[in-house]
Design a protein around this motif. Structure first.
Motif, mmCIF file in Angstrom:
data_model
loop_
_atom_site.group_PDB
_atom_site.id
_atom_site.type_symbol
_atom_site.label_atom_id
_atom_site.label_comp_id
_atom_site.label_asym_id
_atom_site.label_seq_id
_atom_site.Cartn_x
_atom_site.Cartn_y
_atom_site.Cartn_z
ATOM 1 N N ILE A 167 -0.462 2.526 12.706
ATOM 2 C CA ILE A 167 -0.613 1.432 11.733
ATOM 3 C C ILE A 167 -1.485 1.873 10.552
ATOM 4 O O ILE A 167 -1.163 1.608 9.395
ATOM 5 C CB ILE A 167 -1.234 0.167 12.404
ATOM 6 C CG1 ILE A 167 -0.329 -0.306 13.551
ATOM 7 C CG2 ILE A 167 -1.435 -0.966 11.404
ATOM 8 C CD1 ILE A 167 1.085 -0.598 13.173
ATOM 9 N N THR A 168 -2.552 2.594 10.865
ATOM 10 C CA THR A 168 -3.443 3.050 9.783
ATOM 11 C C THR A 168 -2.679 3.952 8.820
ATOM 12 O O THR A 168 -2.756 3.783 7.592
ATOM 13 C CB THR A 168 -4.644 3.831 10.379
ATOM 14 O OG1 THR A 168 -5.272 2.976 11.324
ATOM 15 C CG2 THR A 168 -5.636 4.241 9.304
ATOM 16 N N THR A 171 -0.053 1.929 6.861
ATOM 17 C CA THR A 171 -0.744 1.013 5.924
ATOM 18 C C THR A 171 -1.175 1.786 4.676
ATOM 19 O O THR A 171 -0.941 1.340 3.544
ATOM 20 C CB THR A 171 -1.982 0.370 6.593
ATOM 21 O OG1 THR A 171 -1.566 -0.297 7.763
ATOM 22 C CG2 THR A 171 -2.673 -0.608 5.665
ATOM 23 N N ARG A 172 -1.794 2.956 4.894
ATOM 24 C CA ARG A 172 -2.255 3.765 3.753
ATOM 25 C C ARG A 172 -1.074 4.131 2.855
ATOM 26 O O ARG A 172 -1.158 4.073 1.631
ATOM 27 C CB ARG A 172 -2.922 5.068 4.224
ATOM 28 C CG ARG A 172 -4.250 4.921 4.886
ATOM 29 C CD ARG A 172 -5.377 4.432 3.947
ATOM 30 N NE ARG A 172 -6.443 3.866 4.752
ATOM 31 C CZ ARG A 172 -6.553 2.586 5.112
ATOM 32 N NH1 ARG A 172 -5.688 1.678 4.671
ATOM 33 N NH2 ARG A 172 -7.529 2.169 5.887
ATOM 34 N N MET A 174 1.704 2.599 2.477
ATOM 35 C CA MET A 174 2.191 1.425 1.737
ATOM 36 C C MET A 174 1.251 1.095 0.583
ATOM 37 O O MET A 174 1.689 0.742 -0.505
ATOM 38 C CB MET A 174 2.357 0.231 2.674
ATOM 39 C CG MET A 174 3.552 0.408 3.597
ATOM 40 S SD MET A 174 3.927 -1.068 4.504
ATOM 41 C CE MET A 174 5.473 -0.591 5.278
ATOM 42 N N GLU A 175 -0.037 1.221 0.841
ATOM 43 C CA GLU A 175 -0.997 0.969 -0.251
ATOM 44 C C GLU A 175 -0.810 1.993 -1.371
ATOM 45 O O GLU A 175 -0.911 1.659 -2.546
ATOM 46 C CB GLU A 175 -2.431 1.022 0.295
ATOM 47 C CG GLU A 175 -2.778 -0.205 1.128
ATOM 48 C CD GLU A 175 -4.060 -0.049 1.939
ATOM 49 O OE1 GLU A 175 -4.531 -1.071 2.471
ATOM 50 O OE2 GLU A 175 -4.585 1.092 2.062
ATOM 51 N N ASP A 315 -3.016 -10.435 6.480
ATOM 52 C CA ASP A 315 -3.200 -8.973 6.477
ATOM 53 C C ASP A 315 -1.881 -8.355 5.988
ATOM 54 O O ASP A 315 -1.129 -7.755 6.770
ATOM 55 C CB ASP A 315 -3.519 -8.513 7.916
ATOM 56 C CG ASP A 315 -3.651 -6.996 8.004
ATOM 57 O OD1 ASP A 315 -3.830 -6.340 6.949
ATOM 58 O OD2 ASP A 315 -3.553 -6.470 9.123
ATOM 59 N N PHE A 317 -0.750 -5.749 4.122
ATOM 60 C CA PHE A 317 -0.372 -4.339 4.289
ATOM 61 C C PHE A 317 -0.330 -3.935 5.767
ATOM 62 O O PHE A 317 0.623 -3.300 6.216
ATOM 63 C CB PHE A 317 -1.338 -3.431 3.502
ATOM 64 C CG PHE A 317 -1.060 -3.442 2.028
ATOM 65 C CD1 PHE A 317 0.022 -2.748 1.508
ATOM 66 C CD2 PHE A 317 -1.863 -4.161 1.162
ATOM 67 C CE1 PHE A 317 0.288 -2.760 0.143
ATOM 68 C CE2 PHE A 317 -1.600 -4.182 -0.200
ATOM 69 C CZ PHE A 317 -0.521 -3.491 -0.714
ATOM 70 N N GLY A 318 -1.372 -4.313 6.496
ATOM 71 C CA GLY A 318 -1.431 -3.950 7.920
ATOM 72 C C GLY A 318 -0.264 -4.552 8.694
ATOM 73 O O GLY A 318 0.346 -3.900 9.550
ATOM 74 N N SER A 319 0.062 -5.803 8.377
ATOM 75 C CA SER A 319 1.135 -6.450 9.144
ATOM 76 C C SER A 319 2.509 -5.929 8.727
ATOM 77 O O SER A 319 3.420 -5.835 9.548
ATOM 78 C CB SER A 319 1.055 -7.975 9.023
ATOM 79 O OG SER A 319 1.441 -8.418 7.750
ATOM 80 N N ALA A 321 2.965 -2.820 7.835
ATOM 81 C CA ALA A 321 3.007 -1.531 8.525
ATOM 82 C C ALA A 321 3.450 -1.739 9.964
ATOM 83 O O ALA A 321 4.303 -1.004 10.493
ATOM 84 C CB ALA A 321 1.639 -0.867 8.471
ATOM 85 N N ARG A 322 2.905 -2.767 10.609
ATOM 86 C CA ARG A 322 3.277 -3.017 12.005
ATOM 87 C C ARG A 322 4.733 -3.479 12.105
ATOM 88 O O ARG A 322 5.511 -2.965 12.905
ATOM 89 C CB ARG A 322 2.325 -4.066 12.617
ATOM 90 C CG ARG A 322 2.657 -4.407 14.055
ATOM 91 C CD ARG A 322 1.578 -5.236 14.726
ATOM 92 N NE ARG A 322 0.356 -4.484 14.987
ATOM 93 C CZ ARG A 322 0.204 -3.590 15.963
ATOM 94 N NH1 ARG A 322 1.199 -3.343 16.796
ATOM 95 N NH2 ARG A 322 -0.938 -2.956 16.121
#
Ligand code: SF4
Length: 415
Positions: A167-168, A171-172, A174-175, A315, A317-319, A321-322
């Protein structure tokens, strides 16, 4: 050729409204591409559409166009044009059909939607390799042709458990695509707009999931073949209110059918799970073949691929990513088998049909012993059909018919 036996297939009234949804979607894109605003982003079907909506892009999905090349049966003649340019006949026939259509300067859009002459010119292309590597090559070809930026997310494959490290990393990534996208959009990403897009996407996903779940009723109000076209708003419209409105109406109609015991087939004796891609140029033929044998293909992994239950506006970006990593196509066989077993139970399935699509190994899960393992565990028999999503040279209708008829006979003996 043997005639299909008769069984009434009841069409959904809402399917007409969804036809209008798709027309509005393509006309809006066409107008934007002609005017130069809003900007148009091309996105892979399970790419980060919410970021694009948050930045005000209209979003076009080439895979949907390729599926239209399949349903219109234009694909088979166009694929060799891409083969001649070095794209193997063994790779994704969405890619080869779509590039072939571009080179030949044809599109089914102009037949279905008068006034549209071409696919909408992109301002940027955005991929996620969560489904396969082919999408990156496909988009890279267009990035060069149109001379526009290409950005992407590189994801994991064969994932058993989605971990915090996965996920990390996603997420990165995607950011990191935000900045190049902001340059094309000519504006900054507004986090409230992104949250709104994620909220709408999640609502669309929940409604689509409920529509698909309605098929658990006996008889099922829905067929897989309906689902392949009804899923349009979940693919191209997630992140918009219009997709939500369309699915509210669909769900209402499905619930009404369930309440009144009305099935999608007049006579449903067998309930089938479809694993793999549809054969786009044979949707109607396959629908009639199964219906004629009183077999309702009621559920599939494919149509559920646009259920993103992890999306959470708190959340974004995090969500995202998940949600885009938890997908079936990203996962290990162990995960996939557990997933399918759940579905077999939930939908009261009598038999599984695997489509071994020659040019899409990513959606062909029958090549490493999965059918045999699942049958040994569940006792539910299966049949593998050899074919393809778009290249009709790779299938035999006679063989399919004979195999399906024999399979349904086997199910009859098991009843
Ligand atoms: S998942 Fe399969 S059908 Fe979809 S783009 Fe990739 S190779 Fe093509």
């Amino acid at each position: 050729m043997t005639e299909d036996k008769k069984n009434v297939i009841r069409r959904l009234k809402t399917a007409r409204d969804l036809g209008k949804f798709m027309a509005d979607y393509y006309y809006e894109l066409d107008a934007a591409a002609k005017k130069g605003r809003p900007k148009v982003a091309w996105c892979t079907s399970v790419g980060p559409a919410e970021i694009l909506r948050g930045l005000g892009f209209l979003t076009y999905f080439p895979e949907t166009h390729s599926a239209m090349l399949g349903t219109s049966r234009m694909a088979t003649d166009l694929i060799p044009k891409a083969n001649a340019m070095g794209y193997s006949p063994d790779i994704c026939s969405y890619l080869t059909a779509d590039i072939g259509a571009f080179v030949a300067e044809v599109t089914p859009l102009s037949k279905v939607f008068p006034g549209i002459d071409s696919v909408p010119r992109p301002d940027v292309l955005v991929f996620n390799t969560n489904q396969c590597r082919d999408v990156q090559d496909w988009f890279a070809w267009y990035a060069e042709k149109y001379d526009v930026p290409l950005v992407g997310v590189h994801t994991y494959r064969g994932v058993l458990d989605v971990t915090p490290d996965h996920i990390t990393s996603i997420t990165r990534q995607m950011e990191n695509i935000v900045e190049p996208l902001e340059k094309v959009a000519g504006r900054k990403l507004d986090m409230d707009e992104l949250r709104q897009a994620v909220t709408l996407s999640r609502e669309c996903s929940d409604l689509w999931e409920q529509c698909l779940a309605a098929a658990a009723a006996i008889p099922s109000p829905l067929t897989f073949f309906d689902g392949t076209t009804l899923m349009g708003p979940a693919v191209v419209g997630r992140g918009t209110q219009k997709a939500i409105d369309a699915y509210k109406l669909l769900l209402e109609e499905l619930e009404e059918r369930v309440e009144n015991g009305i099935g999608a087939l007049e006579d449903e004796r067998f309930r089938i799970y479809w694993e793999g891609m549809p054969v786009w140029g044979r949707l109607s033929m396959h629908s009639k073949l199964f219906a004629g044998l009183k077999a309702n293909v009621i559920a599939s992994t494919y149509c559920s691929s646009w259920v993103f239950s992890a999306l959470d506006p708190q959340d974004p970006f995090g969500s995202m990513a998940r949600a885009y990593t938890e997908l079936f196509i990203v996962r290990s066989d162990e995960y996939k088998e557990a997933y399918i077993k759940d579905k077999l139970k939930f939908f009261s399935i009598d038999g599984i049909v695997y489509h071994d699509a020659k040019t899409c190994p990513y959606n062909s899960n029958c090549r490493y012993g999965m059918p045999q393992r699942l049958e040994a565990e569940t006792g539910i028999p299966s049949l593998t059909i050899n074919g393809d999503l778009n290249d009709l040279r790779l299938l035999s209708d006679e063989q399919t018919r004979t195999n399906v008829e024999a399979f349904i006979e086997q199910l009859e003996e098991n009843k």
